[in-house]
Design an enzyme around this catalytic site. Structure first.
Site, PDB file in Angstrom:
ATOM      1  N   ASP A 192     -15.696 105.914 -28.455  1.00 25.42           N
ATOM      2  CA  ASP A 192     -15.023 107.205 -29.380  1.00 25.42           C
ATOM      3  C   ASP A 192     -13.630 106.769 -29.101  1.00 25.42           C
ATOM      4  O   ASP A 192     -13.319 105.764 -29.008  1.00 25.42           O
ATOM      5  CB  ASP A 192     -15.431 108.201 -28.157  1.00 25.42           C
ATOM      6  CG  ASP A 192     -15.351 109.933 -28.692  1.00 25.42           C
ATOM      7  OD1 ASP A 192     -15.820 110.209 -29.481  1.00 25.42           O
ATOM      8  OD2 ASP A 192     -13.992 110.216 -28.319  1.00 25.42           O
ATOM      9  N   LYS A 218     -22.257 112.135 -23.273  1.00 25.30           N
ATOM     10  CA  LYS A 218     -21.152 111.729 -23.224  1.00 25.30           C
ATOM     11  C   LYS A 218     -20.151 111.118 -21.882  1.00 25.30           C
ATOM     12  O   LYS A 218     -20.694 111.653 -20.925  1.00 25.30           O
ATOM     13  CB  LYS A 218     -20.029 112.812 -23.885  1.00 25.30           C
ATOM     14  CG  LYS A 218     -18.895 112.427 -24.763  1.00 25.30           C
ATOM     15  CD  LYS A 218     -18.996 111.961 -25.895  1.00 25.30           C
ATOM     16  CE  LYS A 218     -17.838 111.554 -26.795  1.00 25.30           C
ATOM     17  NZ  LYS A 218     -18.478 111.521 -27.992  1.00 25.30           N
TER      18      LYS A 218
HETATM   19  P1  NDP Z   1      -9.466 106.168 -32.123  1.00 17.93           P
HETATM   20  O1  NDP Z   1      -9.172 105.815 -30.608  1.00 17.93           O
HETATM   21  O2  NDP Z   1     -10.035 105.279 -32.864  1.00 17.93           O
HETATM   22  O3  NDP Z   1      -8.472 106.983 -32.755  1.00 17.93           O
HETATM   23  C1  NDP Z   1      -8.162 108.359 -32.344  1.00 17.93           C
HETATM   24  C2  NDP Z   1      -6.768 108.542 -33.141  1.00 17.93           C
HETATM   25  O4  NDP Z   1      -6.273 109.878 -32.904  1.00 17.93           O
HETATM   26  C3  NDP Z   1      -5.519 107.623 -32.609  1.00 17.93           C
HETATM   27  O5  NDP Z   1      -4.852 107.073 -33.656  1.00 17.93           O
HETATM   28  C4  NDP Z   1      -5.196 108.575 -31.515  1.00 17.93           C
HETATM   29  O6  NDP Z   1      -3.672 108.323 -31.148  1.00 17.93           O
HETATM   30  C5  NDP Z   1      -4.905 109.931 -32.475  1.00 17.93           C
HETATM   31  N1  NDP Z   1      -4.336 110.950 -31.583  1.00 17.93           N
HETATM   32  C6  NDP Z   1      -4.823 111.358 -30.444  1.00 17.93           C
HETATM   33  N2  NDP Z   1      -4.393 112.567 -30.278  1.00 17.93           N
HETATM   34  C7  NDP Z   1      -3.536 112.865 -31.342  1.00 17.93           C
HETATM   35  C8  NDP Z   1      -3.039 113.862 -31.545  1.00 17.93           C
HETATM   36  N3  NDP Z   1      -2.814 114.944 -30.723  1.00 17.93           N
HETATM   37  N4  NDP Z   1      -2.363 114.194 -33.039  1.00 17.93           N
HETATM   38  C9  NDP Z   1      -2.496 112.983 -33.786  1.00 17.93           C
HETATM   39  N5  NDP Z   1      -3.384 111.945 -33.217  1.00 17.93           N
HETATM   40  C10 NDP Z   1      -3.718 111.814 -32.424  1.00 17.93           C
HETATM   41  O7  NDP Z   1     -10.736 107.334 -31.923  1.00 17.93           O
HETATM   42  P2  NDP Z   1     -11.705 107.577 -33.014  1.00 17.93           P
HETATM   43  O8  NDP Z   1     -11.282 107.565 -34.283  1.00 17.93           O
HETATM   44  O9  NDP Z   1     -13.089 106.838 -32.615  1.00 17.93           O
HETATM   45  O10 NDP Z   1     -12.376 109.137 -32.776  1.00 17.93           O
HETATM   46  C11 NDP Z   1     -11.408 110.241 -33.456  1.00 17.93           C
HETATM   47  C12 NDP Z   1     -12.155 111.567 -33.470  1.00 17.93           C
HETATM   48  O11 NDP Z   1     -13.417 111.392 -34.088  1.00 17.93           O
HETATM   49  C13 NDP Z   1     -12.355 111.990 -31.897  1.00 17.93           C
HETATM   50  O12 NDP Z   1     -12.525 113.276 -32.134  1.00 17.93           O
HETATM   51  C14 NDP Z   1     -13.813 111.464 -31.684  1.00 17.93           C
HETATM   52  O13 NDP Z   1     -14.591 112.173 -30.724  1.00 17.93           O
HETATM   53  C15 NDP Z   1     -14.492 111.789 -32.923  1.00 17.93           C
HETATM   54  N6  NDP Z   1     -15.489 110.858 -33.194  1.00 17.93           N
HETATM   55  C16 NDP Z   1     -15.670 109.569 -33.098  1.00 17.93           C
HETATM   56  C17 NDP Z   1     -16.768 108.640 -33.457  1.00 17.93           C
HETATM   57  C18 NDP Z   1     -16.956 107.347 -33.486  1.00 17.93           C
HETATM   58  O14 NDP Z   1     -17.862 106.752 -34.031  1.00 17.93           O
HETATM   59  N7  NDP Z   1     -15.859 106.666 -32.920  1.00 17.93           N
HETATM   60  C19 NDP Z   1     -18.248 109.462 -34.104  1.00 17.93           C
HETATM   61  C20 NDP Z   1     -17.718 110.890 -34.151  1.00 17.93           C
HETATM   62  C21 NDP Z   1     -16.585 111.505 -33.998  1.00 17.93           C
HETATM   63  P3  NDP Z   1      -3.600 107.830 -29.502  1.00 17.93           P
HETATM   64  O15 NDP Z   1      -4.530 107.047 -29.089  1.00 17.93           O
HETATM   65  O16 NDP Z   1      -2.270 106.997 -29.371  1.00 17.93           O
HETATM   66  O17 NDP Z   1      -3.414 109.011 -28.912  1.00 17.93           O
HETATM   67  O1  2IT Z   2     -18.711 111.775 -31.161  1.00 17.90           O
HETATM   68  C1  2IT Z   2     -19.675 110.970 -31.508  1.00 17.90           C
HETATM   69  O2  2IT Z   2     -20.644 111.046 -32.153  1.00 17.90           O
HETATM   70  C2  2IT Z   2     -19.430 109.355 -31.134  1.00 17.90           C
HETATM   71  N1  2IT Z   2     -18.438 109.183 -30.691  1.00 17.90           N
HETATM   72  C3  2IT Z   2     -20.462 108.503 -31.345  1.00 17.90           C
HETATM   73  C4  2IT Z   2     -21.608 108.321 -30.628  1.00 17.90           C
HETATM   74  C5  2IT Z   2     -22.496 107.133 -30.629  1.00 17.90           C
HETATM   75  O3  2IT Z   2     -23.463 107.331 -29.628  1.00 17.90           O
HETATM   76  O4  2IT Z   2     -22.422 106.667 -31.659  1.00 17.90           O
END
Ligand code: NDP
Ligand code: 2IT
Length: 445
Positions: free
Chosen positions: A164, A124
């Site tokens: 992420d 990461k």
């Molecule tokens: P994004 O940046 O697309 O979205 C994250 C969202 O959460 C934003 O809307 C952000 O707003 C909001 N956010 C941040 N802090 C808070 C809070 N305290 N309360 C409410 N909302 C909040 O990221 P992702 O959707 O990609 O990631 C979301 C989660 O999923 C993370 O934990 C990530 O590690 C996990 N994840 C992502 C994957 C992927 O493929 N993208 C795969 C697996 C897991 P703001 O930015 O304005 O703070």
């Molecule tokens: O938390 C996660 O699994 C991710 N943000 C996706 C990682 C990836 O390599 O697609």
């Protein structure tokens, strides 16, 4: 050594890293018995080795804003474990990023990637860069500066980053462009690429779709499905967007989304137009989920509150770590919620998880439920290696089958004497065994 002695040793070695210690504790307490009863693991001291990253790179990221002012951020890549494949995991750009958070995410990624059954190690990275209010040109310059150092540490057979929080298709584009220029090589070094330049269909939706496929499997064990179910999501980013689409397609009603400023309650439920608007909201970089209520007057905005106070059947936290607290867990249970599926990484605090476990509801940890994102990244790597692209249905079918298999692995390793499935234990044991055996096979490296 006892479990407490082991944790004390890890804590002493990693001061000021609460999120990392939280993630280690949750894994180690559930695999302790499986570990201790395996003389080969103990002889090879696998546990002490697995909690130490193979390599951590920390670097300076200088960049110039549109006014000509110079800023400095810190860049990181934690290359945690390569026992079963090249390091693989996302990059997070968010002002809260620090070493503890990236080590927790890299550690989780080891077991998550193992669960996908694809050959990917765990890693990461990211930076404390704050994209809020930044222009497109500033984001490009930041990404280029970040890659100007990272490029020498990664490669399609070494380490393959992805998105992420704060890193989506746009950032992957700028990062990829700079890597290609510096290496003079067009390779699958990043995943989440654009469709016309090596990206896989379904990758943008994959994490959210995978979470919902996994939740569907959990509901099936109780003879239920999504039809007519009220669902609370948090966040409004990539993962929440994918989950909202699939829940809606399967007949469920998504009634909440949230941001750091509060949450939206939309009694009518999200529809295609509203889900499309989530993309606009996310791209605006302005951090205000409240804009949704201005655009769709039927929806209400609750400033400074979290969505877990709403009466729902299913809760899917999609925002960030430790966003669902013990009082939220109690409120969900009191309101009759019977299924909580982690879409973000470690969104529920340990005390909240305990509430769900004691209530014996359906509860799935992120490393199992959100593995569809990285699994589809793995499918993108396969397509890049073969130099061809699969059709949408083919990728989606593979993703669906991976999620069913992860669910099955959790059941196999986590079913308790009374029939209740401890998905946390099941996921940790299934993910750990493969990596631990591979580490033993490969000797002391
Ligand atoms: P994004 O940046 O697309 O979205 C994250 C969202 O959460 C934003 O809307 C952000 O707003 C909001 N956010 C941040 N802090 C808070 C809070 N305290 N309360 C409410 N909302 C909040 O990221 P992702 O959707 O990609 O990631 C979301 C989660 O999923 C993370 O934990 C990530 O590690 C996990 N994840 C992502 C994957 C992927 O493929 N993208 C795969 C697996 C897991 P703001 O930015 O304005 O703070
Ligand atoms: O938390 C996660 O699994 C991710 N943000 C996706 C990682 C990836 O390599 O697609």
């Amino acid at each position: 050594m006892t479990f407490n002695e082991f944790m004390a040793k890890v804590a002493a070695k990693n001061p000021g890293e609460p999120e990392f210690l939280q993630a280690v504790k949750e894994v180690v307490e559930t695999i302790w018995e499986a570990y201790e009863s395996n003389p080969r693991f103990v002889k090879n001291n696998v546990l002490e080795r697995i909690v130490e990253p193979e390599r951590t790179i920390i670097f300076r990221v200088p960049w110039m804003d549109d006014k000509g002012e110079v800023h400095v951020n810190r860049g990181y890549r934690v290359q945690f474990n390569s026992a079963i494949g090249p390091y693989k995991g996302g990059l997070r750009f968010h002002p809260s990023v620090n070493l503890s958070i990236l080590k927790f995410l890299g550690f989780e990624q080891i077991f998550k990637n193992s669960l996908t059954t694809l050959p990917m190690g765990g890693g990461k990275g990211g930076s404390d860069f704050d994209a809020k209010g930044r222009s497109d040109a500033e984001i490009m310059r930041f990404c280029q500066s970040f890659m100007a150092e990272l490029y020498r540490h990664i490669g399609p057979d070494t380490d393959v980053p992805a998105g992420d929080i704060g890193v989506g298709g746009r950032e992957i584009g700028y990062l990829f462009g700079m890597y290609k220029k510096l290496h003079n090589e067009f390779t699958g070094v990043l995943t989440g690429k654009g469709r016309t330049w090596g990206g896989s269909l379904v990758r943008p939706e994959a994490t959210g779709f995978g979470v919902v496929y996994f939740t569907e499997e959990m509901l099936k064990t109780k003879g239920q499905n999504f039809a007519g179910k009220k669902v609370a999501l948090s966040g409004f980013g990539n993962v929440a967007w994918g989950a909202a689409q699939k829940v809606t397609e399967l007949g469920g009603k998504v009634v909440t989304i949230s941001g750091p400023d509060g949450y939206i309650y939309d009694e009518a439920g999200l529809n295609a137009e509203k889900i499309e608007y989530m993309l606009e909201l996310r791209a605006s970089n302005n951090d205000r989920v409240s804009d949704y209520a201005d655009k769709f007057p039927g929806a209400k905005f609750f400033a400074g509150k979290r969505p877990w106070e709403v009466k729902v059947d299913v809760a899917i936290p999609c925002a960030t770590q430790n966003e669902l607290h013990v009082e939220d867990a109690k409120a969900l249970i009191a309101n009759g919620c019977t299924c909580v599926c982690e879409a973000a990484n470690m969104p529920c605090t340990p005390e909240a998880v305990e509430v769900f476990m004691n209530a014996k509801i359906l509860f799935a940890p992120g490393k199992a439920a959100n593995a569809g994102g990285v699994a589809t990244s793995g499918l993108e790597m396969t397509q890049n290696s073969m130099r061809l692209n699969w059709a949408r249905d083919e990728v989606d079918e593979k993703l669906h089958s991976i999620m069913r298999n992860i669910h099955e692995a959790c059941r196999e390793n986590g079913t308790q004497a009374d029939g209740w499935v401890n998905y946390v234990k099941g996921a940790n044991i299934a993910g750990f065994l493969k990596v631990a055996n591979a580490m033993c096979d490969q000797g002391l490296v």
